[in-house]
Structures are given as C-alpha cells and as structure tokens.
Design a protein around this motif. Structure first.
Motif, short mmCIF file in Angstrom:
data_model
loop_
_atom_site.label_atom_id
_atom_site.label_comp_id
_atom_site.label_asym_id
_atom_site.label_seq_id
_atom_site.Cartn_x
_atom_site.Cartn_y
_atom_site.Cartn_z
N GLY A 89 0.83 -1.19 0.00
CA GLY A 89 0.00 0.00 0.00
C GLY A 89 0.87 1.24 0.00
N ILE A 90 0.30 2.33 -0.48
CA ILE A 90 1.04 3.59 -0.56
C ILE A 90 0.12 4.73 -0.17
N SER A 91 0.68 5.67 0.60
CA SER A 91 -0.10 6.79 1.10
C SER A 91 -0.39 7.79 -0.01
N ILE A 92 -1.19 8.77 0.34
CA ILE A 92 -1.67 9.76 -0.64
C ILE A 92 -0.53 10.44 -1.36
N GLY A 93 0.45 10.90 -0.63
CA GLY A 93 1.58 11.60 -1.24
C GLY A 93 2.70 10.70 -1.68
N GLY A 94 2.59 9.42 -1.38
CA GLY A 94 3.62 8.47 -1.79
C GLY A 94 4.79 8.36 -0.84
N ASP A 95 4.75 9.06 0.30
CA ASP A 95 5.89 9.07 1.20
C ASP A 95 5.86 7.94 2.22
N ASN A 96 4.76 7.23 2.27
CA ASN A 96 4.65 6.11 3.21
C ASN A 96 4.21 4.87 2.45
N THR A 97 5.04 3.84 2.49
CA THR A 97 4.74 2.59 1.80
C THR A 97 4.83 1.42 2.76
N ASN A 98 4.05 0.40 2.48
CA ASN A 98 4.06 -0.81 3.28
C ASN A 98 4.00 -2.03 2.38
N TYR A 99 4.59 -3.12 2.86
CA TYR A 99 4.65 -4.35 2.05
C TYR A 99 4.36 -5.56 2.92
N ALA A 100 3.84 -6.58 2.27
CA ALA A 100 3.76 -7.87 2.93
C ALA A 100 5.19 -8.32 3.27
N ASP A 101 5.36 -8.90 4.43
CA ASP A 101 6.71 -9.25 4.89
C ASP A 101 7.46 -10.13 3.89
N SER A 102 6.75 -11.02 3.25
CA SER A 102 7.40 -11.97 2.35
C SER A 102 7.90 -11.32 1.06
N LEU A 103 7.47 -10.07 0.82
CA LEU A 103 7.80 -9.42 -0.45
C LEU A 103 8.79 -8.27 -0.29
N LYS A 104 9.10 -7.91 0.93
CA LYS A 104 10.01 -6.80 1.15
C LYS A 104 11.35 -7.05 0.48
N GLY A 105 11.82 -6.01 -0.19
CA GLY A 105 13.11 -6.11 -0.86
C GLY A 105 13.02 -6.51 -2.32
N ARG A 106 11.89 -7.09 -2.72
CA ARG A 106 11.74 -7.50 -4.12
C ARG A 106 10.74 -6.63 -4.86
N PHE A 107 9.71 -6.17 -4.17
CA PHE A 107 8.66 -5.37 -4.80
C PHE A 107 8.77 -3.92 -4.32
N THR A 108 8.46 -2.99 -5.23
CA THR A 108 8.45 -1.57 -4.88
C THR A 108 7.19 -0.92 -5.43
N ILE A 109 6.45 -0.28 -4.55
CA ILE A 109 5.24 0.43 -4.95
C ILE A 109 5.57 1.91 -5.10
N SER A 110 4.93 2.53 -6.07
CA SER A 110 5.10 3.97 -6.26
C SER A 110 3.87 4.52 -6.94
#
Length: 117
Positions: A50-71
């Motif tokens: 998920g990504i916040s309105i301005g894009g400054d806060n992102t969150n990922y499922a633990d299993s995907l951290k480091g491989r996926f990037t949301i923007s």
C-alpha cells in the motif's frame, strides 16, 4: 465513476522483472491511499502493498520486502508495482484497489502475472 485499470502483466522467467501499472480515473486520486493485492491459483486474496496519498509512506507484505516496490505518480493518475527477482510463487492475478474510510471500495479487473521456473 471511479475506475482502476491494471496493465503490465505477462509471462516472465523466474528471476526476471515486471512493472505493473494501474491507471486511476473518475476520482481525485491524490486524496486516496491505494493498494496492490494478488490472488494465486486456488488461493485467497493476498494484500501485497500500500502507498499513502503523497507516496511518502509505503508498506509491504513481509514476504515481499526487498523484491517489490510500490510507487505512484499523481500527475499521471498512475500507480506502479515494480517486481524484481520474480519467483514461481508470485504467479497470480494482481489487482489495484482504492482505500476509502475503512475498506478497499474500488477494484480493478486484474492483470495476470505468470512466472515460469
């Protein structure tokens, strides 16, 4: 009417990369948090990121951290998901969705990602 349209899915070999896009229309996108979900064959819906309105806060499922990037690019009404080092278990239909108040209320139709081993 609010619409979300995903694109960018396809067939890729394990270890490869894909970038998904989600075109947002029919609403003021810079007022909403947006997320990505996926559903693998025979499995339930899984929250990816998920990504916040301005894009400054992102969150990922633990299993995907480091491989996926949301923007997101609010000037282009577009959400992105960069997926690297893809694995066969990443094979799924990927959906973008809009968060409103207490639920994800609008969804795209999904885009298929298939990772071959």
């Amino acid at each position: 009417e609010a619409q979300l349209v995903e694109s960018g899915g396809g067939l890729v070999q394990a270890g490869g990369s894909l970038r998904l896009s989600c075109l947002l229309s029919g609403f003021t996108i810079d007022r909403y948090t947006i997320g990505w979900f996926r559903q693998a064959p025979g499995k339930g819906l899984e929250w990816v990121s998920g990504i916040s309105i301005g894009g400054d806060n992102t969150n990922y499922a633990d299993s995907l951290k480091g491989r996926f990037t949301i923007s997101r690019d609010n000037t282009k009404n577009t959400l992105y998901l960069q997926m690297n080092s893809l694995k066969s278990e990443d094979t799924a239909v990927y959906y973008c969705a809009r968060w409103k108040t207490y639920e994800y209320d609008k969804w795209g139709q999904g885009t298929q990602v298939t990772v071959s081993s």
